[in-house]
Write a protein that holds these residues in place. Structure first.
Motif, mmCIF file in Angstrom:
data_model
loop_
_atom_site.group_PDB
_atom_site.id
_atom_site.type_symbol
_atom_site.label_atom_id
_atom_site.label_comp_id
_atom_site.label_asym_id
_atom_site.label_seq_id
_atom_site.Cartn_x
_atom_site.Cartn_y
_atom_site.Cartn_z
ATOM 1 N N ARG A 11 20.259 11.803 34.053
ATOM 2 C CA ARG A 11 21.288 12.680 33.550
ATOM 3 C C ARG A 11 20.539 13.807 33.083
ATOM 4 N N ALA A 12 19.448 13.378 32.153
ATOM 5 C CA ALA A 12 18.758 14.551 31.815
ATOM 6 C C ALA A 12 18.142 15.428 32.856
ATOM 7 N N PHE A 13 17.540 14.819 33.695
ATOM 8 C CA PHE A 13 16.839 15.361 34.864
ATOM 9 C C PHE A 13 17.984 16.403 35.600
ATOM 10 N N SER A 14 19.253 15.964 35.857
ATOM 11 C CA SER A 14 20.153 16.490 36.707
ATOM 12 C C SER A 14 20.746 17.846 35.762
ATOM 13 N N ASN A 15 21.016 17.648 34.410
ATOM 14 C CA ASN A 15 21.210 18.698 33.612
ATOM 15 C C ASN A 15 20.482 19.793 33.482
ATOM 16 N N ALA A 16 19.212 19.472 33.517
ATOM 17 C CA ALA A 16 18.333 20.387 33.375
ATOM 18 C C ALA A 16 17.931 21.116 34.769
ATOM 19 N N VAL A 17 17.871 20.334 35.689
ATOM 20 C CA VAL A 17 17.425 21.099 37.067
ATOM 21 C C VAL A 17 18.392 21.875 37.577
ATOM 22 N N TYR A 18 19.818 21.626 37.428
ATOM 23 C CA TYR A 18 20.713 22.347 38.217
ATOM 24 C C TYR A 18 20.678 23.777 37.512
ATOM 25 N N GLY A 35 14.639 31.977 42.365
ATOM 26 C CA GLY A 35 14.638 32.815 43.719
ATOM 27 C C GLY A 35 14.274 31.893 44.786
ATOM 28 N N ASP A 36 13.513 30.810 44.649
ATOM 29 C CA ASP A 36 13.130 30.117 45.777
ATOM 30 C C ASP A 36 13.434 28.588 45.445
ATOM 31 N N GLN A 37 14.752 28.535 45.806
ATOM 32 C CA GLN A 37 15.328 26.835 45.450
ATOM 33 C C GLN A 37 14.711 25.868 46.146
ATOM 34 N N LEU A 38 14.252 26.043 47.070
ATOM 35 C CA LEU A 38 13.515 24.877 48.042
ATOM 36 C C LEU A 38 12.232 24.520 47.102
ATOM 37 N N GLY A 39 11.512 25.551 46.773
ATOM 38 C CA GLY A 39 10.306 25.428 45.980
ATOM 39 C C GLY A 39 10.537 24.936 44.663
ATOM 40 N N ALA A 40 11.599 25.316 43.970
ATOM 41 C CA ALA A 40 11.616 24.773 42.681
ATOM 42 C C ALA A 40 12.004 23.084 42.677
ATOM 43 N N TYR A 41 12.898 22.765 43.823
ATOM 44 C CA TYR A 41 13.449 21.483 44.063
ATOM 45 C C TYR A 41 11.947 20.682 44.329
ATOM 46 N N ARG A 42 11.226 21.128 45.114
ATOM 47 C CA ARG A 42 10.191 20.044 45.539
ATOM 48 C C ARG A 42 9.280 19.887 44.290
ATOM 49 N N LYS A 43 9.101 20.971 43.481
ATOM 50 C CA LYS A 43 8.277 21.058 42.116
ATOM 51 C C LYS A 43 8.810 20.004 41.271
ATOM 52 N N ARG A 78 22.085 16.059 45.592
ATOM 53 C CA ARG A 78 23.187 16.427 45.298
ATOM 54 C C ARG A 78 23.269 17.711 44.527
ATOM 55 N N ILE A 79 22.488 17.807 43.510
ATOM 56 C CA ILE A 79 22.434 19.030 42.405
ATOM 57 C C ILE A 79 21.572 19.968 43.140
ATOM 58 N N LYS A 80 21.116 19.980 44.215
ATOM 59 C CA LYS A 80 20.449 20.896 45.023
ATOM 60 C C LYS A 80 21.529 21.611 45.933
ATOM 61 N N ALA A 81 22.155 20.706 46.741
ATOM 62 C CA ALA A 81 23.197 21.246 47.236
ATOM 63 C C ALA A 81 24.298 21.882 46.512
ATOM 64 N N ARG A 82 24.665 21.473 45.367
ATOM 65 C CA ARG A 82 25.534 22.195 44.470
ATOM 66 C C ARG A 82 25.065 23.322 43.951
ATOM 67 N N ALA A 83 23.811 23.595 43.761
ATOM 68 C CA ALA A 83 23.241 24.875 43.325
ATOM 69 C C ALA A 83 23.292 25.968 44.517
ATOM 70 N N GLU A 84 23.149 25.500 45.602
ATOM 71 C CA GLU A 84 23.154 26.379 46.785
ATOM 72 C C GLU A 84 24.707 26.852 47.021
#
Length: 426
Positions: A275-282, A289-297, A353-359
């Motif tokens: 939950r902490a991970f998802s709430n911060a990453v979303y 600007g680079d969502q894929l790069g941020a997601y991988r990192k 899931r949150i990557k798809a939601r952010a997009e």
């Protein structure tokens, strides 16, 4: 060669620690660890004060409350977080109206559910517990927009402080009430008594001020994005709660109490950290600007360490369960260890899931959530009669396979950044 390598490693670690996302996850994780420590203390006291039947009654009340509460995670807040700057005030104004309607409806639903439970299980006070928890939904609308604003601004330090104050108070009250002999009420009543702490904390942040002069965003645009998000959150609630109903139907209230204990002792830590991970990453992905790069990192720097923690917890379950919770709960230790192994799969799926939601692809978010829910629940429905351990092993295995299948395309493929409209649900 060793010294330069050491300096390089230290530089990388320092850069990761100083990164805003890492700090935000750190604040939320710290809050969750304080919460877990308090929960462990409360659980130790509860395990020595309550029997499995009392746990089962509390599980019924809290399960219904958690299923009802999932409707507050309906995507309206997610729409506010990812709204463009020029649309923010209009979106927030509409979101406020929508959340008032949602919370009032949920309060009524919770009370009606309490009446039904009391009719089905008379004399055990489970229905009264369910109905009383409906009052929480009458408190929520006054502070929910401040919570959305804190998430959007990535002000996780303040958010984690409020969460910590509320949850710590919850655990202290639970322990005190258990010692005083309140039985199942010791688990349920603090959820209501600590809600004002959350509200006062949110209002003190002054994170959001209504700007009615900006007008209102079209409701249809918000709902088009939020409906799949609500569906996704409902699937999350189903996968976390319906297994308990299956166990209850197959084995009775006492077995439910045993499984409920194992679930909290096993997946409790991973659920909190995820939950902490998802709430911060979303919000971080929404602003990137680079969502894929941020997601991988995020997966590399934060996801992998979390997965290692879950594995260590599973390996030590047979040792710490009887020591911490008492020998009476030693038979639940193998089940705790098995459920711990489900933590990594849930983290990977939540990240996708949150990557798809952010997009803006809330439809994909929904489909991923459906897949994990069936992966978790079908084994319980099909193999529960073979025993809880067997059903749990098959459930964890299916969830892990699904998580790997979902993560691979999420890491390799990127959605064009132009998909940023409120209504995108592809």
């Amino acid at each position: 060669m060793t010294l330069p390598l050491s300096k390089t490693l230290r530089a990388k670690v320092q850069a990761m620690v100083e990164h805003k996302l890492s700090r935000n996850v750190g604040w939320l994780t710290g809050a969750e660890f304080i919460s877990r420590f308090g929960r462990i203390i409360a659980a130790i006291i509860l395990a020595r004060q309550l029997d499995a039947v009392a746990f089962g009654i509390a599980a019924i009340a809290l399960t219904i409350f958690e299923i009802t509460r999932v409707f507050t995670e309906n995507g309206i807040g997610a729409a506010v977080v990812r709204a463009r700057d020029e649309d923010y005030n209009r979106t927030a104004n509409t979101a406020r109206r929508l959340m008032w309607g949602v919370c009032l409806a949920l309060a009524v639903i919770q009370i009606v559910a309490g009446v039904i439970v009391e009719w089905i299980l008379p004399g055990r006070q489970a229905g009264v517990m369910v109905a009383m928890l409906g009052l929480v939904f009458l408190i929520m609308p006054f502070g929910v927009m401040h919570a959305y604003a804190l998430l959007r601004a990535e002000r996780m330090k303040e958010l984690s402080a409020i969460i910590t104050a509320q949850v710590a108070s919850d655990h202290v009250l639970t322990a005190v009430l258990a010692i005083l002999g309140f039985g199942a009420w010791a688990i349920v009543l603090p959820k209501l008594l600590t809600a004002p702490i959350w509200l006062v904390g949110m209002l003190r942040t002054k994170a959001w001020t209504p700007n009615l002069s900006a007008g209102f965003a079209p409701i249809a645009g918000i709902l088009k994005f939020s409906w799949p998000v609500l569906g996704s959150e409902l699937m999350c609630a189903c996968r976390d709660q319906l297994d308990k109903f299956i166990v209850s139907l197959m084995f009775g209230v006492e077995a439910l109490g045993l499984y409920y204990f194992a679930f909290n002792a096993g997946l409790g830590v991973s659920t909190a950290l995820n939950r902490a991970f998802s709430n911060a990453v979303y919000p971080h992905l929404c602003a990137a600007g680079d969502q894929l790069g941020a997601y991988r990192k995020a997966l590399r720097n934060l996801g992998i360490p979390f997965i290692i923690v879950y594995g260590a917890q599973a390996a030590l379950a047979l040792v710490y369960v009887p020591i911490i919770f008492g020998e009476a709960w030693a038979p639940a230790a193998p089940l705790v260890a098995i459920l711990c192994l489900g933590g990594p799969a849930r983290l990977l799926v939540d990240a996708a899931r949150i990557k798809a939601r952010a997009e803006g692809r809330s439809g994909r978010d929904f489909r991923i959530s459906i897949g994990l829910t069936f992966s978790v629940l079908l084994p319980f429905a099909l193999f529960a009669q073979q025993g809880l351990a067997v059903a749990a092993i098959i459930s964890v295995t299916c969830a892990t396979v699904f998580a790997i299948a979902v993560t691979q395309p999420s890491v390799r493929a990127s959605t064009p950044n132009q998909i940023h409209t409120m209504g995108a649900t592809s």
